[in-house]
Scaffold this motif. Structure first.
Motif, short mmCIF file in Angstrom:
data_model
loop_
_atom_site.label_atom_id
_atom_site.label_comp_id
_atom_site.label_asym_id
_atom_site.label_seq_id
_atom_site.Cartn_x
_atom_site.Cartn_y
_atom_site.Cartn_z
N ASN A 78 0.93 -1.21 -0.01
CA ASN A 78 -0.21 0.10 -0.04
C ASN A 78 0.82 1.36 0.01
O ASN A 78 0.41 2.32 -0.31
N SER A 79 2.26 1.07 0.28
CA SER A 79 3.05 2.28 0.39
C SER A 79 4.42 2.14 -0.24
O SER A 79 4.97 0.78 -0.23
N PHE A 80 5.00 2.93 -0.78
CA PHE A 80 6.35 2.95 -1.57
C PHE A 80 7.21 4.08 -1.14
O PHE A 80 6.64 5.40 -1.20
N ALA A 81 8.28 3.81 -0.94
CA ALA A 81 9.52 4.87 -0.74
C ALA A 81 10.40 5.16 -1.85
O ALA A 81 11.17 4.09 -2.33
N HIS A 82 10.34 6.12 -2.74
CA HIS A 82 11.00 6.44 -4.10
C HIS A 82 11.84 7.37 -3.98
O HIS A 82 11.72 8.60 -3.05
N THR A 83 12.85 7.50 -5.02
CA THR A 83 13.39 8.88 -5.07
C THR A 83 12.88 9.42 -6.47
O THR A 83 12.62 8.71 -7.55
N TYR A 84 12.61 10.98 -6.75
CA TYR A 84 12.06 11.31 -7.72
C TYR A 84 12.91 12.54 -8.23
O TYR A 84 13.48 13.48 -7.69
N LEU A 85 13.47 12.09 -9.55
CA LEU A 85 14.33 12.93 -10.15
C LEU A 85 13.92 14.13 -11.08
O LEU A 85 12.94 13.75 -11.73
N GLN A 86 14.44 15.23 -10.91
CA GLN A 86 14.21 16.39 -12.07
C GLN A 86 15.23 16.86 -12.33
O GLN A 86 16.10 17.07 -11.52
N PHE A 87 15.41 16.96 -13.63
CA PHE A 87 16.60 17.49 -14.29
C PHE A 87 16.40 19.02 -14.53
O PHE A 87 15.34 19.44 -15.22
N THR A 88 17.45 19.69 -14.28
CA THR A 88 17.56 21.16 -14.56
C THR A 88 18.18 21.63 -15.81
O THR A 88 18.11 22.95 -16.19
N GLU A 89 18.62 20.80 -16.80
CA GLU A 89 19.25 21.21 -17.89
C GLU A 89 19.23 19.99 -18.99
O GLU A 89 19.02 18.81 -18.59
N GLU A 90 19.15 20.25 -20.11
CA GLU A 90 19.50 19.14 -21.08
C GLU A 90 20.89 18.50 -21.36
O GLU A 90 21.87 19.02 -21.03
N PHE A 91 20.78 17.07 -21.14
CA PHE A 91 21.89 16.50 -21.15
C PHE A 91 22.70 16.52 -22.67
O PHE A 91 22.16 16.45 -23.52
N PRO A 92 24.11 16.58 -22.35
CA PRO A 92 24.92 16.59 -23.58
C PRO A 92 24.86 15.31 -24.38
O PRO A 92 24.64 14.38 -23.99
N ASP A 93 25.53 15.20 -25.67
CA ASP A 93 25.79 14.06 -26.47
C ASP A 93 26.61 13.07 -25.67
O ASP A 93 27.64 13.82 -24.95
N PHE A 94 26.45 11.84 -25.78
CA PHE A 94 27.54 10.81 -25.11
C PHE A 94 28.95 10.85 -26.36
O PHE A 94 28.51 10.51 -27.65
N VAL A 95 29.99 11.04 -25.89
CA VAL A 95 31.09 10.83 -26.71
C VAL A 95 32.05 9.94 -26.00
O VAL A 95 32.49 10.13 -24.86
#
Length: 386
Positions: free
Chosen positions: A178-195
């Motif tokens: 009936n209950s869950f403990a989670h982490t909620y992520l919010q990103f403040t910027e666009e992530f760059p390309d992966f190189v």
């Protein structure tokens, strides 16, 4: 319902289906007119069949071809038919009447679940006799013989109300908490390309297969979304068990979620959850024919066209004692929230849906982070083995 009509119009008339090209003369009809409606309902209700019986109005039988859709010109309210039929018929008969727009024409359908028989009139009405059991034989209606009436009662002994059991389970087949403990992520910027960093190639290094493998430039963006989803995800599976002595045909679940504190959330089919991204991808990789077919045959769909997303789960027919398990359904809250999960169980033998509610509470912290903060979080979770 449209899927059901599509299927029924391709069937021939028989003990479980009757086509009528016009509406019954009920609203302003005589007793003789109304008795036609009674007779047809009684005949289907008493017929020898395995599943639900149907009377389709606005369909012209043209066997061996599909029934032609001609539509009906007059509407009848279900409550009036219910009151009329059950004031005449003994014992109480379970059925329902619906009208739908089908191929741009209004059609009607009377749905009669299989239930304990026989049904008859206590008092003569119109063209019908009292204490006579009318039954459908093939595509025609007849009076049942006394021995046949006894056989009906014997076969249906013990048949009563449907008993349906619904369970909500985790992906590990445990009872959903009936209950869950989670982490909620919010990103403040666009992530760059992966190189990816590449070491200089030496003269004795094996050759590269040019063109087969590519760096996934979206890796960080995809993994950010993958992490965000999996950190806050509530995944569940619904299990329906038929505990009654009769078949439940065309069973279906409808699931909706309400955030009691107005927090945002998503309802996602398990098949649409993101897979764990890879830093490289191979252009030769593709879905197998079986995987493509499986995606086309998904029996769990989330409809987001309305004000509130609704999940439709088709489970098919369940024999007595049989169970059906849904595919995974995911709820993705954006922050700690109190969620009210509503489930409606529908089926051919259910005149009204069975409804259940489950309250789920989610707790935890909301983390806002830029790309550098996410990378620290990412590697910390990797170190924990998550």
């Amino acid at each position: 319902m449209i899927d059901l009509l599509n299927m029924l119009r391709y069937k021939s008339e028989g003990t479980d289906i009757d086509f009528k090209s016009a509406q019954y003369r009920f609203n302003s009809g005589t007793e003789a007119d109304k008795s036609e409606l009674l007779k047809d309902i009684l005949a289907i209700a008493n017929s020898w069949r395995d599943g639900t019986g149907y009377i389709l109005l606005g369909f012209k039988d043209q066997r061996p071809h599909p029934a032609e859709v001609v539509g009906i010109q007059e509407s009848i309210d279900d409550s009036r038919i219910q009151q009329f039929v059950n004031s005449k018929v003994k014992p109480k008969l379970t059925f329902r009447y619906e009208e739908h727009l089908y191929e741009e024409k209004t059609v009607g359908i009377i749905i009669i679940p299989r239930q304990k028989r026989p049904f008859y009139l206590a008092t003569a009405y119109g063209k019908l006799k009292s204490n006579v059991v009318y039954v459908r034989r093939g595509s025609s209606t007849d009076e049942a013989e006394p021995v046949e009436t006894i056989a009906m009662a014997n076969e249906d002994t013990g048949r009563g109300n449907l008993k349906i059991e619904l369970s909500l389970l985790t992906p590990e087949n445990e009872e959903l908490p009936n209950s869950f403990a989670h982490t909620y992520l919010q990103f403040t910027e666009e992530f760059p390309d992966f190189v990816r960093e590449r070491k200089p190639r030496g003269p004795f290094d094996p050759p590269e297969f040019i063109g087969l493998e590519r760096d996934n430039s979206d890796f960080w963006r995809e993994y950010g979304e993958y992490t965000r989803v999996n950190q806050a995800l509530i995944a569940l599976r619904l299990v329906l068990i038929n505990r009654s002595g009769v078949q439940l045909s065309n069973s279906k679940l409808e699931v909706t979620v309400e955030a009691l504190d107005s927090q945002a959330f998503q309802l996602i089919a398990g098949s649409d959850l993101p897979d764990e991204p890879e830093p490289t991808w191979n252009i030769t990789s593709h879905l197998s024919a079986q995987e493509v077919l499986a995606k086309k045959n998904v029996k769990l769909e989330v409809d987001e066209s309305g004000r509130t997303p609704i999940c439709h789960i088709r489970l098919g027919s369940l024999l007595p004692g049989e169970q059906a398990r849904s595919e995974l359904l995911a709820i993705l809250p954006q922050a700690p929230s109190r969620l009210l999960l509503r489930v409606r169980v529908l089926g051919g033998e259910l005149t009204t849906p069975i409804e259940e509610e489950h309250l789920i509470e989610t707790t935890g912290e909301v983390l806002s982070m830029d790309f550098e903060g996410y990378k620290k979080f990412f590697f910390a979770e990797r170190a924990k083995g998550r």
